[in-house]
Write an enzyme that holds these catalytic residues in place. Sequence first.
Site, PDB file in Angstrom:
ATOM      1  N   SER A 139       0.857  -1.186   0.000  1.00 49.09           N
ATOM      2  CA  SER A 139       0.000   0.000   0.000  1.00 49.09           C
ATOM      3  C   SER A 139       0.888   1.229   0.000  1.00 49.09           C
ATOM      4  O   SER A 139       2.062   1.162   0.391  1.00 49.09           O
ATOM      5  CB  SER A 139      -0.894   0.003   1.244  1.00 49.09           C
ATOM      6  OG  SER A 139      -1.529   1.254   1.422  1.00 49.09           O
ATOM      7  N   TYR A 152      -1.981  -1.082  10.844  1.00 46.29           N
ATOM      8  CA  TYR A 152      -2.116  -1.351   9.405  1.00 46.29           C
ATOM      9  C   TYR A 152      -0.935  -0.789   8.632  1.00 46.29           C
ATOM     10  O   TYR A 152      -0.330  -1.492   7.805  1.00 46.29           O
ATOM     11  CB  TYR A 152      -3.419  -0.756   8.873  1.00 46.29           C
ATOM     12  CG  TYR A 152      -3.545  -0.872   7.368  1.00 46.29           C
ATOM     13  CD1 TYR A 152      -3.827  -2.101   6.777  1.00 46.29           C
ATOM     14  CD2 TYR A 152      -3.340   0.229   6.545  1.00 46.29           C
ATOM     15  CE1 TYR A 152      -3.915  -2.228   5.397  1.00 46.29           C
ATOM     16  CE2 TYR A 152      -3.429   0.117   5.167  1.00 46.29           C
ATOM     17  CZ  TYR A 152      -3.716  -1.115   4.599  1.00 46.29           C
ATOM     18  OH  TYR A 152      -3.786  -1.234   3.229  1.00 46.29           O
ATOM     19  N   ALA A 154       2.003  -0.145   9.640  1.00 43.38           N
ATOM     20  CA  ALA A 154       3.203  -0.906   9.990  1.00 43.38           C
ATOM     21  C   ALA A 154       3.249  -2.251   9.269  1.00 43.38           C
ATOM     22  O   ALA A 154       4.311  -2.693   8.820  1.00 43.38           O
ATOM     23  CB  ALA A 154       3.282  -1.105  11.497  1.00 43.38           C
ATOM     24  N   LYS A 156       1.986  -2.919   6.368  1.00 42.56           N
ATOM     25  CA  LYS A 156       2.265  -2.703   4.954  1.00 42.56           C
ATOM     26  C   LYS A 156       3.717  -2.281   4.723  1.00 42.56           C
ATOM     27  O   LYS A 156       4.294  -2.577   3.671  1.00 42.56           O
ATOM     28  CB  LYS A 156       1.294  -1.674   4.373  1.00 42.56           C
ATOM     29  CG  LYS A 156      -0.134  -2.207   4.290  1.00 42.56           C
ATOM     30  CD  LYS A 156      -0.211  -3.515   3.510  1.00 42.56           C
ATOM     31  CE  LYS A 156      -1.614  -4.061   3.396  1.00 42.56           C
ATOM     32  NZ  LYS A 156      -1.685  -5.313   2.614  1.00 42.56           N
TER      33      LYS A 156
END
Length: 260
Positions: A139, A152, A154, A156
């Site tokens: 992402s 989240y 972290a 990605k």
Amino acid sequence: MRKTALITGASSGIGLELAKVHAAKGDNLVLVARNQVKLEELKVELESKHNINVLVIAKDLSLPNAAQEVFDETIHKAIPVDYLINNAGFGDFGMFSETNWEKEHKMIELNITALTQFTKLYLKEMVKRNSGRIMNVASTAAFQPGPTMAVYYATKAFVLHFSEAIANEVKGKGITVTALCPGATESGFQSVAEMEESKLVKGKKLPPSAEVAQYGYKAMMKGKTVAIHGVMNRILANSVRFMPRNMVTKITRSVQDKAN
């Protein structure tokens, strides 16, 4: 000889669209997600439309050993996986001190553990054949810390750095590893993350999942290591390298807070 793509999180969003792209190219499919009904419906649609074979595996990949169980099933059925697409993942929105640990634990298990184990298992088979392509869906969140979505972002960041490292390790072995980095995309992600009121997405026209899937497929086939979808996303992702870290974090917080 037809190639086979294994796609996780294939029942909706980018994963579903990637399944359609591969089917249109004539690839057989192994589709993995929790929703058995949606997977079966997709299997019927793609097999009848493209004359391919589709294996459906309904599995909650946040559970221990789920990736191993999927791998064992493909080995038992003698299905060589030419394209591994680790797409399954979800996020959560809110202050870390207030969010739900059980949801975050599942997020870590899915976004990191399952993805890493799938890569480990299928990469070994690809090395034996001297061929294969892996796409790990990261992402634009991977490029900076993310207040209000701390875990989240972290996860990605892990996906991006892990993918880049493995891509380097397999260089020259007939294998490529691509980290696909979409920005906010029109999919079911926002509702699962409970972030519909975030300034990042509220009232915004987001790119459709089909567009991101097409971009990701082309990047994978070209062997691109990091593929950031969207011109503005590419500019922003690269610009954070030239800004103080605390400023980057503040900006991320300001564009992601709840809309008034």
